[in-house]
Write an enzyme that holds these catalytic residues in place. Structure first.
Site, short mmCIF file in Angstrom:
data_model
loop_
_atom_site.label_atom_id
_atom_site.label_comp_id
_atom_site.label_asym_id
_atom_site.label_seq_id
_atom_site.Cartn_x
_atom_site.Cartn_y
_atom_site.Cartn_z
N ASP A 48 0.76 -1.13 0.11
CA ASP A 48 0.05 0.02 0.08
C ASP A 48 0.77 1.14 -0.14
O ASP A 48 2.13 1.08 0.18
CB ASP A 48 -1.04 0.04 1.26
CG ASP A 48 -1.71 1.38 1.55
OD1 ASP A 48 -2.31 1.81 0.70
OD2 ASP A 48 -1.28 2.00 2.32
N ASP A 61 -1.64 -0.72 5.94
CA ASP A 61 -1.74 -0.06 7.27
C ASP A 61 -3.08 0.07 7.59
O ASP A 61 -3.57 0.35 8.92
CB ASP A 61 -1.36 1.28 7.42
CG ASP A 61 -2.06 2.28 6.65
OD1 ASP A 61 -2.20 2.19 5.24
OD2 ASP A 61 -2.45 3.20 7.02
N ASP A 107 -0.38 5.09 0.95
CA ASP A 107 -0.56 6.00 1.99
C ASP A 107 -0.67 5.56 3.39
O ASP A 107 -1.44 4.45 3.54
CB ASP A 107 -1.88 6.88 1.54
CG ASP A 107 -1.57 7.69 0.43
OD1 ASP A 107 -0.89 8.53 0.34
OD2 ASP A 107 -2.82 7.65 -0.31
#
Length: 226
Positions: free
Chosen positions: A11, A174, A13
């Site tokens: 991922d 995250d 961001d």
């Protein structure tokens, strides 16, 4: 499919870069464009990982669809303007240790680094250029061409493009959306705790890490490599 290749999908961001300032500022402008009070930072960070239309629907559920579409465009314009003013690297800096770990993954010939992000193609290109990472990833999946996370379409495409079996691939992210997406694709889900969703929201992760520096060793352990 090759039994030798391994795929490491990241991922962006909240995992590779800390883009919360850019995201929150653009969301404030998006809500202002509709003369609405902006949500708080925690609420905004809670939807990071979703594609913009889905994120806007979560943050403004009582707003009609046409207005939300205009807010999405306002967000995109605000984000692009901020990127030009502040700079992609400055507004969304790499988390500590990320560049070293990307170098370590890249250095293993049969480990293929990839990206699956809620960013648009334009946004990802600007970020990669800003950090000098263009060409580092063998597969780059963006929101323009897929359903929003946690739908596994991005990961299915990454597996197809690289020829790697799902059992030989991991997703590093995250958010709970990343973890659910990885499980839906049959991949190992590695949650990181320095991002935008707290650890309790990462319950679907197979592994949790607090420091990206431990990722290469974890990958070797997962795949039984020395």
């Amino acid at each position: 499919m090759s039994a030798d290749l391994r795929l490491v999908v990241f991922d962006v961001d909240g995992t590779l870069v800390d883009s919360q300032a850019d995201i929150h500022a653009a969301m404030i402008d998006a809500f202002a464009s509709a003369e609405l009070a902006a949500p708080g930072r925690a609420d905004v960070l809670g939807i990071v990982g979703l594609s913009l239309p889905e994120a806007m629907a979560e943050l403004a559920p009582g707003v009609d669809a046409a207005t939300r579409l205009r807010m999405v465009e306002a967000y995109k314009n605000a984000y692009a303007t901020r990127r030009k003013t502040v700079g992609a690297a400055e507004g969304s800096p790499l988390f500590p240790g990320v560049r070293d770990v990307l170098d370590a993954v890249h250095a293993v010939p049969h480990w293929l680094p990839g990206i699956a992000t809620g960013k648009s193609r334009r946004g990802l290109d600007a970020l990669l250029d800003g950090h000098g990472l263009r060409g580092r990833f063998v597969t780059e999946q963006v929101s323009d061409h897929h359903p929003s996370k946690p739908h596994p379409a991005m990961l299915h495409a990454a597996l197809s493009e690289t020829g790697v079996a799902a059992r030989h691939a991991v997703m590093v992210g995250d958010t709970e959306f990343d973890m659910a997406m990885a499980r839906a694709a049959g991949m190992v889900a590695i949650g990181v705790t320095w991002g935008y969703h707290p650890a309790p929201r990462l319950a679907e992760a197979h592994h949790l890490i607090d420091d990206i520096a431990v990722l290469p060793a974890l990958l070797k352990d997962i795949w039984g490599e020395t």
